[in-house]
Write an enzyme that holds these catalytic residues in place. Sequence first.
Site, PDB file in Angstrom:
ATOM      1  N   CYS A 151       0.838  -1.190   0.000  1.00 34.87           N
ATOM      2  CA  CYS A 151       0.000   0.000   0.000  1.00 34.87           C
ATOM      3  C   CYS A 151       0.880   1.250   0.000  1.00 34.87           C
ATOM      4  O   CYS A 151       2.015   1.218   0.459  1.00 34.87           O
ATOM      5  CB  CYS A 151      -0.930   0.105   1.210  1.00 34.87           C
ATOM      6  SG  CYS A 151      -1.935  -1.339   1.474  1.00 34.87           S
ATOM      7  N   ARG A 153       3.122   0.409  -5.383  1.00 32.86           N
ATOM      8  CA  ARG A 153       3.053  -0.297  -4.100  1.00 32.86           C
ATOM      9  C   ARG A 153       1.750  -1.075  -3.939  1.00 32.86           C
ATOM     10  O   ARG A 153       1.563  -1.807  -2.958  1.00 32.86           O
ATOM     11  CB  ARG A 153       3.177   0.706  -2.956  1.00 32.86           C
ATOM     12  CG  ARG A 153       4.443   1.522  -2.996  1.00 32.86           C
ATOM     13  CD  ARG A 153       4.453   2.508  -1.870  1.00 32.86           C
ATOM     14  NE  ARG A 153       4.475   1.840  -0.588  1.00 32.86           N
ATOM     15  CZ  ARG A 153       5.564   1.398   0.012  1.00 32.86           C
ATOM     16  NH1 ARG A 153       6.729   1.566  -0.558  1.00 32.86           N
ATOM     17  NH2 ARG A 153       5.497   0.804   1.175  1.00 32.86           N
ATOM     18  N   TRP A 173      -3.084  -2.434  -1.618  1.00 28.43           N
ATOM     19  CA  TRP A 173      -2.783  -3.798  -2.050  1.00 28.43           C
ATOM     20  C   TRP A 173      -3.320  -4.678  -0.944  1.00 28.43           C
ATOM     21  O   TRP A 173      -2.791  -4.706   0.164  1.00 28.43           O
ATOM     22  CB  TRP A 173      -1.282  -3.975  -2.212  1.00 28.43           C
ATOM     23  CG  TRP A 173      -0.866  -5.290  -2.779  1.00 28.43           C
ATOM     24  CD1 TRP A 173      -0.834  -5.646  -4.094  1.00 28.43           C
ATOM     25  CD2 TRP A 173      -0.371  -6.432  -2.061  1.00 28.43           C
ATOM     26  NE1 TRP A 173      -0.366  -6.924  -4.224  1.00 28.43           N
ATOM     27  CE2 TRP A 173      -0.076  -7.430  -2.992  1.00 28.43           C
ATOM     28  CE3 TRP A 173      -0.166  -6.692  -0.711  1.00 28.43           C
ATOM     29  CZ2 TRP A 173       0.413  -8.674  -2.644  1.00 28.43           C
ATOM     30  CZ3 TRP A 173       0.326  -7.936  -0.344  1.00 28.43           C
ATOM     31  CH2 TRP A 173       0.609  -8.907  -1.307  1.00 28.43           C
ATOM     32  N   ASN A 179      -0.400   1.477   5.974  1.00 33.28           N
ATOM     33  CA  ASN A 179       0.361   0.489   5.207  1.00 33.28           C
ATOM     34  C   ASN A 179       1.005  -0.438   6.242  1.00 33.28           C
ATOM     35  O   ASN A 179       1.736   0.033   7.112  1.00 33.28           O
ATOM     36  CB  ASN A 179       1.428   1.217   4.385  1.00 33.28           C
ATOM     37  CG  ASN A 179       2.509   0.295   3.847  1.00 33.28           C
ATOM     38  OD1 ASN A 179       3.655   0.687   3.722  1.00 33.28           O
ATOM     39  ND2 ASN A 179       2.173  -0.928   3.528  1.00 33.28           N
ATOM     40  N   GLY A 180       0.721  -1.731   6.138  1.00 32.54           N
ATOM     41  CA  GLY A 180       1.290  -2.664   7.112  1.00 32.54           C
ATOM     42  C   GLY A 180       0.258  -3.693   7.526  1.00 32.54           C
ATOM     43  O   GLY A 180      -0.782  -3.840   6.870  1.00 32.54           O
ATOM     44  N   GLU A 198      16.163 -15.548 -13.386  1.00 38.46           N
ATOM     45  CA  GLU A 198      15.682 -14.173 -13.491  1.00 38.46           C
ATOM     46  C   GLU A 198      14.838 -14.006 -14.767  1.00 38.46           C
ATOM     47  O   GLU A 198      13.819 -13.317 -14.756  1.00 38.46           O
ATOM     48  CB  GLU A 198      16.862 -13.189 -13.457  1.00 38.46           C
ATOM     49  CG  GLU A 198      16.519 -11.727 -13.546  1.00 38.46           C
ATOM     50  CD  GLU A 198      15.540 -11.214 -12.487  1.00 38.46           C
ATOM     51  OE1 GLU A 198      15.238 -11.931 -11.518  1.00 38.46           O
ATOM     52  OE2 GLU A 198      15.044 -10.085 -12.659  1.00 38.46           O
ATOM     53  N   LYS A 204      10.881 -12.779 -14.776  1.00 37.10           N
ATOM     54  CA  LYS A 204      10.352 -11.646 -15.557  1.00 37.10           C
ATOM     55  C   LYS A 204       9.152 -12.094 -16.368  1.00 37.10           C
ATOM     56  O   LYS A 204       8.126 -11.448 -16.388  1.00 37.10           O
ATOM     57  CB  LYS A 204      11.403 -11.087 -16.529  1.00 37.10           C
ATOM     58  CG  LYS A 204      12.544 -10.266 -15.995  1.00 37.10           C
ATOM     59  CD  LYS A 204      12.173  -9.195 -15.061  1.00 37.10           C
ATOM     60  CE  LYS A 204      12.248  -9.699 -13.672  1.00 37.10           C
ATOM     61  NZ  LYS A 204      12.222  -9.084 -12.522  1.00 37.10           N
ATOM     62  N   GLU A 217       6.057 -13.125 -14.164  1.00 36.18           N
ATOM     63  CA  GLU A 217       5.384 -12.104 -13.368  1.00 36.18           C
ATOM     64  C   GLU A 217       4.623 -11.086 -14.208  1.00 36.18           C
ATOM     65  O   GLU A 217       3.617 -10.566 -13.757  1.00 36.18           O
ATOM     66  CB  GLU A 217       6.303 -11.437 -12.336  1.00 36.18           C
ATOM     67  CG  GLU A 217       7.437 -10.614 -12.852  1.00 36.18           C
ATOM     68  CD  GLU A 217       8.367 -10.091 -11.735  1.00 36.18           C
ATOM     69  OE1 GLU A 217       7.990 -10.081 -10.560  1.00 36.18           O
ATOM     70  OE2 GLU A 217       9.492  -9.684 -12.077  1.00 36.18           O
ATOM     71  N   HIS A 236      16.570 -34.676 -14.103  1.00 35.61           N
ATOM     72  CA  HIS A 236      16.027 -35.177 -12.836  1.00 35.61           C
ATOM     73  C   HIS A 236      14.586 -34.726 -12.624  1.00 35.61           C
ATOM     74  O   HIS A 236      14.135 -34.634 -11.487  1.00 35.61           O
ATOM     75  CB  HIS A 236      16.902 -34.705 -11.661  1.00 35.61           C
ATOM     76  CG  HIS A 236      18.314 -35.192 -11.754  1.00 35.61           C
ATOM     77  ND1 HIS A 236      18.652 -36.525 -11.633  1.00 35.61           N
ATOM     78  CD2 HIS A 236      19.472 -34.541 -12.007  1.00 35.61           C
ATOM     79  CE1 HIS A 236      19.964 -36.658 -11.786  1.00 35.61           C
ATOM     80  NE2 HIS A 236      20.481 -35.468 -12.019  1.00 35.61           N
ATOM     81  N   LYS A 258       5.674  -3.602  -5.832  1.00 36.51           N
ATOM     82  CA  LYS A 258       7.099  -3.304  -5.956  1.00 36.51           C
ATOM     83  C   LYS A 258       7.834  -3.602  -4.665  1.00 36.51           C
ATOM     84  O   LYS A 258       8.941  -4.120  -4.664  1.00 36.51           O
ATOM     85  CB  LYS A 258       7.242  -1.820  -6.308  1.00 36.51           C
ATOM     86  CG  LYS A 258       8.678  -1.370  -6.495  1.00 36.51           C
ATOM     87  CD  LYS A 258       9.158  -1.787  -7.844  1.00 36.51           C
ATOM     88  CE  LYS A 258      10.622  -1.574  -8.063  1.00 36.51           C
ATOM     89  NZ  LYS A 258      11.175  -2.569  -8.993  1.00 36.51           N
TER      90      LYS A 258
END
Length: 607
Positions: free
Chosen positions: A2, A28, A75, A101-102, A479, A483, A486, A502, A602
């Site tokens: 948030c 956020r 969020w 926020n939290g 990585e 990308k 997501e 395997h 983010k």
Amino acid sequence: MCGIFGCILREGSVAPQILDGLKRLEYRGYDSIGVATIHSGTLEIRKDKGRIDEVSKALKISEMKGSLGIGHTRWATHGAPHMINAHPHTDSKRNIAVIHNGVIENFMELKQELIDKGHDFISKTDTEVIPHLIEEEIQSKKNLKEATLAALKRLVGSYAIAVISSLEPDTIICARHESPLVLGISENGIYCASDVPAIRPYTNKVIYLRNGELSTLKLGSYEIIRISDGSPVERALEEIKWNIEEAEKQDYDHYMSKEIYEQPISLRNGLRLQEQYVDLITQFLDRGKEVLLLGAGTSNHSCIAGSYIFSKLARLTAFPVISSEFIEVYGSSIGIDSVILAVSQSGETYDTLKAVDHARLRAATVLGLTNTVGSTLTRVSRAYIIQQSGPEIGVAATKTFTSQVIVLTQIALKLAKLRGKLSQDELDDYEKSLQQIPDWVDSVLGSTNKKVKAIAKKYLNTKLFLFLGRGISSSTAMEGRLKLLEITYVPCLAYPAGESKHGPISVVEDKLPCVFLCPRGSTRSEIIGSIMEIKARGALIISICEEGDSEIIQLSDDVIEMPKGIPDLLSPIPYVVPLQLLAYELALLKKLDPDKPRNLAKSVTVP
Ligand code: G6P
């Protein structure tokens, strides 16, 4: 997560600035937004589920009156994205509005206690207990600051909050514990926000609140006190050096593409580290009996790359650890001889900070690598380095990954020198290659874009991608996978290529695209073996290899050629670039917003 924003203006109404601030904080979280202002002694709130532009248009938020107000972009953690769960939340009498926020961990018991006292709750959020707790305290003749202070003492969990009340229409109270909050001071107003870019258009003078601090903002004045005992805190204003253009999209369609194309610059900045800090970090690392590299998401991938680099250059064993697993895996075994290098772009990731706190309690040495000056990580680290990538707004990390790797490489080289592990010639060669990295990335950006676009088009409807690499390239593969998944939501797998037999090979079927990272290096013959194994089962091979590497080219269905001469150990930096572009192009073709992937944020500042 948030984003929170508050401001008091000398002239004009605050709503447009709040909306502007929230837009800059949208990274956020962006499932709902809300604004509260006070005008002629009355509290007005407009909020709903949805993106800022659509909600503000539908509710005409920019027309809200009042020169004092707060705003929130959400969020969801507690309670689904819905109008009633959107912030601000109020007390029963609707005098007090709070944004948060939290996560309040003990909200269930507080809520029950307040319900028993006759408070009515509307939402499913943890936040709503805060205005009701403040309301309780105000009933016993406390002012807004005293009441908020008393309420905060009842909370267990993390928060950055801003509180306004029609009973004190000239004041914003804000406070933080484990969630970021910064104050901004200008001639025309006073601000609080989750992050500097939100207030940067209005001022470059800021103060970072620290954990356990509360601030009272009025026009032309601010006061900071400690929540624990109410004692005053003196802190000088800091001046922010970068300007808002650096954090804006400029001519790019998305922050993500701007940030991908900015990499030659951010890498050059990443090469201009302050020697004395690199020296300090190097000495601490050298003294450690064991070294752990801590990070989440993309930062974890930098740590994985870092573990190869430290081992090969400095002969130092450094274990990469995912932040959220750290306490379970190493929490009982680390101690005074352990050195933890925490890597975090934001410096505020909850899991990373929690692991760091645990390490400090066990007397381990904590070092930090972050992009954010003044972040919590910089304050809790014995020594830290700022990677100097500039603000990154796109949710998917791009330029900050390559910068983290270039910084880790420089530390490893310093350590190699200190320990006498490389010859002068080897050191010189690596130094030379490091200086060439920004140019290599520049040329990759110029030369691969067309090919990447064609590949994205070809594989637009693919349901699964496989990414394989060996040695340090397994970090590049991971990585690249992150990308793609997501921002395009296409399931992807990534493995060190040797592991493919395997398990992962079982998913290979006709026409499954498999991306191979094939820089020239010690693992080349093995990677060729893996390509043949996968190809034999019908997969389509997309390889990223050195220009003119005919053996790999012949085995591949699609090839992205990279400049010659890039050492294997530095390859994650230029080799990840076409993978960043692939994710971006595929997201565009799928008509998805690459800057705001669903369900992601983010900076994850909650458990
Ligand atoms: C979130 C972001 C990722 C980032 C991770 C760690 O998940 O979406 O892009 O890599 O957090 O963030 P940090 O700020 O600690 O590097």
